[in-house]
Design an enzyme around this catalytic site. Structure first.
Site, mmCIF file in Angstrom:
data_model
loop_
_atom_site.group_PDB
_atom_site.id
_atom_site.type_symbol
_atom_site.label_atom_id
_atom_site.label_comp_id
_atom_site.label_asym_id
_atom_site.label_seq_id
_atom_site.Cartn_x
_atom_site.Cartn_y
_atom_site.Cartn_z
ATOM 1 N N HIS A 1 -24.254 33.483 5.141
ATOM 2 C CA HIS A 1 -23.558 34.652 4.605
ATOM 3 C C HIS A 1 -22.166 34.673 5.221
ATOM 4 O O HIS A 1 -21.988 34.325 6.398
ATOM 5 C CB HIS A 1 -24.319 35.935 4.912
ATOM 6 C CG HIS A 1 -23.669 37.160 4.361
ATOM 7 N ND1 HIS A 1 -23.116 37.196 3.097
ATOM 8 C CD2 HIS A 1 -23.462 38.390 4.896
ATOM 9 C CE1 HIS A 1 -22.611 38.394 2.880
ATOM 10 N NE2 HIS A 1 -22.809 39.135 3.949
ATOM 11 N N TYR B 1 -28.312 30.460 -2.333
ATOM 12 C CA TYR B 1 -27.948 30.556 -0.922
ATOM 13 C C TYR B 1 -28.324 31.903 -0.324
ATOM 14 O O TYR B 1 -28.378 32.074 0.889
ATOM 15 C CB TYR B 1 -26.462 30.261 -0.726
ATOM 16 C CG TYR B 1 -25.529 31.424 -0.978
ATOM 17 C CD1 TYR B 1 -25.167 32.286 0.047
ATOM 18 C CD2 TYR B 1 -24.988 31.653 -2.238
ATOM 19 C CE1 TYR B 1 -24.305 33.341 -0.176
ATOM 20 C CE2 TYR B 1 -24.131 32.695 -2.472
ATOM 21 C CZ TYR B 1 -23.787 33.546 -1.438
ATOM 22 O OH TYR B 1 -22.933 34.590 -1.666
#
Length: 698
Positions: free
Chosen positions: A348, A544
């Site tokens: 992130h 992701y």
């Protein structure tokens, strides 16, 4: 005959001359015709007033300079500045100016040159200027000249007293003035630096910033407060609550916009936002972060991009990531959390911004985390930060803003639960993993740019938390737990029973696309009796964000391991298994869970890695010259045993080359970024750096 007030013919703001001292000379708008005036607060600047009719007399003439900001300027609110020109003062004395001041620098027969100093806390944005002239100590007519041009006043990290002041000026070359950088993307073990053109000096960026700030809830009087402003920026860069810049999307369906992986910089996004006045489609965390960096650096707030590999999304404020399994060792959704399901993102990306924190106790200034990716609401809106890194590291969760959420992202415990009909809760804790979350926190190192590798990487993990496994790290987390009511309940629950079988899932770091890989678990029975083990191995593609896309291959079974012996389980995966099931960024998750029948010991582990694609190689002359054509060659090899489509046809395993010529217009270091996309291969990029000389320097 009595004198009349001076008549002002025009005012020249010296935009280019002032820009050098104000570190704003790289803004394109300063070099346009006519040039824009871009200044930094608290920094003196000069301008020239041309007079008509007679010479300025300092004994009888009064020149007052008035600056206005916003819709209803007011001196008490700091949005109106009034300064009478002082002909008797040679220089400004205050190191940290609190009010507008004006002094006379030069006087000619038909003009005067005035120097102005703005307050160190002046609101940031667009100001207008007026000149009032009158005869001193009379009630005669006041003449007013309204300057037709507007000026930008920005934060000033070079000036002591500004909340964003950074004492090491050399660092400002990176965190304010560098317009090209890197964003680290990808799972732990295979993350790579993705080139990003911030472009904060492009002529469209400051107008786009003004449009953004005008759509926030920050009133004019608070536009000089970087704490309020960066929190608003984290809210307005996403479009979830208002007319923000980017709409986020993570499902791979981007046909009605631009795929996040296609962006290489912030400028096209901000140009489109400025043109259309509506959100741009689409962004993901690293795109949001790139735009935030551009906006902050343009406004003068030191900023860096931060990538957290293996990042927790704590949806229920427990400072844990909780995963649940049924009796067959299959993962199930969280059945207890009405606020949303916890998740783990492969990576992130957010931002750190630099500032003092006068709203917090001493010692909590410096880098502050802000996050424009809409994950959880804060005070009713999708905004996050500024969270002091010192507070995150200390577990000081009571300090504004959003410290618990950022702390969980980098240091939550991963807790696994398995169905247990005999338990009062219906589940028992089978594992508490203390080291899985926040494996490493990365940013670009100052002053270095590596176009073809990661020599410019900087590990800043220990700015967010003490080293994993140390007493200091546990103490800070427990300090946070004590300050979070929900977390107390999760961390106080009992741990699993005794364990006499050890398991180890081997990490997979890098798999070039088109090659095989193997999921391997090593098992050792340390008991004096045989053990029966039920095991599941699987491999799948994931976004992701950690959201599952496709199951690639899975195997399960039960087997016996002899006392004191070692065994190895493996699952082989071929390109035919995974190529058709990869999603954007080609991230894979391998997962293993096992239960020992006799002791009810249950173990689970997972590992993320990226299937790596080739990079584009850019070749050209070592030096190029302004105004002269330069030829560059772009090449890359198709790594797949299949033809690439939706591009110029590229055969299996073929190396392709493309020559292009361009003519540079500016000297200095030129950073070039290229991208390639096809149906089978996306997000392929490359970069190179060339030195461009003026013709006289050849």
């Amino acid at each position: 005959m009595a004198k009349s007030a001076l008549l002002v013919e025009w005012v020249h703001l010296n935009p280019r001359e002032n820009a050098t001292a104000h570190h704003t000379d790289r803004f394109e708008a300063v070099h346009l015709e006519p040039p824009k005036t871009i200044l930094r607060r608290g920094q003196p600047f000069t301008f020239k007033i041309r007079l008509v009719g007679r010479e300025y007399d300092p004994n009888s003439d009064n020149i007052r300079v008035v600056f206005n900001f916003g819709q209803t300027p007011h001196t008490v609110k700091g949005t109106k500045g009034v300064a009478d020109v002082n002909p008797n003062k040679a220089s400004f004395s205050e190191e940290q100016p609190e009010q507008w001041e004006a002094i006379l620098k030069e006087k000619d027969t038909d003009s005067v040159t005035v120097e102005i100093q703005s307050p160190i806390d002046a609101p940031v944005g667009i100001w207008t200027m007026e000149i009032e002239t009158k005869i001193k100590q009379t009630a005669g007519r006041t003449r007013l000249f309204r300057h037709p041009e507007k000026m930008y006043i920005l934060f000033n990290p070079w000036r002591k007293g500004d909340v964003v002041y950074m004492s090491d000026e050399h660092l400002l070359d990176e965190y304010v003035l560098n317009d090209v950088g890197k964003i680290w993307v990808g799972p732990h073990g295979s993350a790579r630096g993705r080139h990003w053109i911030f472009g904060q000096f492009d002529e469209s960026v400051l107008p786009a910033c003004m449009l953004m700030l005008g759509r926030t809830n920050v009133v004019d009087a608070n536009r000089g407060n970087p704490i309020r402003l960066v929190r608003a920026i984290s809210k307005i860069v996403n479009s979830n609550d208002d007319q923000g810049v980017l709409m986020g999307r993570w499902d791979g369906k981007y046909e009605d916009g631009t795929s996040p992986s296609a962006w290489t910089g912030s400028v096209p996004i901000l140009q489109e936002y400025l043109r259309s006045k509506k959100e741009v489609c689409y962004g993901q965390c690293w795109v949001f972060s790139g735009v935030v960096t551009t906006v902050c650096r343009a406004l003068g707030i030191p900023s860096r991009v931060v990538s957290n590999l293996v990042s927790a999304h704590d949806a229920n404020a427990s400072l844990t990531v909780d995963k649940y399994y049924n009796l067959e060792n299959e993962e199930i959704d969280d059945p207890t959390n009405p606020m949303g399901e916890d998740s783990i993102w492969n990576y992130h990306v957010w931002n750190d911004v630099w500032m003092a924190r006068p709203d917090l106790p001493k010692g909590y200034g410096g880098w502050q985390a802000i996050d424009a990716t809409p994950q959880e609401t804060s005070e009713g809106f999708y905004q996050c930060g500024p969270a002091s890194l010192e507070a995150v590291k200390a577990g000081a969760v009571s300090y504004n803003y959003d410290v618990p959420f950022v702390l969980a992202e980098v240091n939550a415990d991963l807790i696994r639960w398995k169905e247990d009909p005999a338990s009062e809760l219906g589940y028992e804790k089978i594992e508490s993993h203390k080291y899985h979350i926040g494996r490493v926190v990365l940013t670009k190192a100052p002053w270095i740019f590596d176009p073809n590798g990661d020599k410019d990487i900087q590990d800043i993990t220990e700015q967010y938390k003490a080293k994993e496994g140390t007493e200091a790290e546990r103490l800070s987390l427990m300090n946070a737990v004590r300050g979070t009511e929900r977390a107390k309940r999760f961390y106080s629950l009992p741990s699993a029973a005794s364990e006499d079988v050890s398991f180890d899932l081997e990490d997979i770091e890098r798999v070039p696309i088109g090659e095989n890989f193997k999921v391997t678990v090593k098992i050792e029975n340390k008991a004096k009796e045989d053990r029966n083990i039920q095991a599941v191995l699987s491999a799948g593609s994931v976004f992701y964000t950690g959201v599952k896309a496709h199951c690639v291959k899975k195997a399960s079974g039960t087997f016996k391991i002899r006392a004191g012996s070692k065994e190895e389980l493996s699952l082989s995966v071929t390109p035919d298994d995974y190529l058709g099931k990869l999603v954007e960024y080609c991230i894979m998750k391998v997962y293993a869970i096992a239960t020992v029948t006799e002791t009810r010991q249950t173990w689970a582990e997972e590992d993320d890695f990226q299937v790596l694609k080739p990079s584009i190689d850019i070749q050209g002359p070592k030096t190029i010259t302004v105004g002269k054509p330069a030829s560059l060659t772009f090449s890359f090899k198709n790594p797949l045993k299949m033809k690439l489509q939706n591009c110029k046809d590229i055969q299996p395993l073929e190396t392709v080359r493309l020559e292009k010529t361009f003519v540079p217009s500016l000297s200095g270091s030129i950073k070039l970024v290229s991208t390639f996309t096809s149906k089978e291969l996306t997000d392929v990029s490359g970069a190179s750096v060339f030195e461009c000389l003026d013709e006289d320097d050849e």
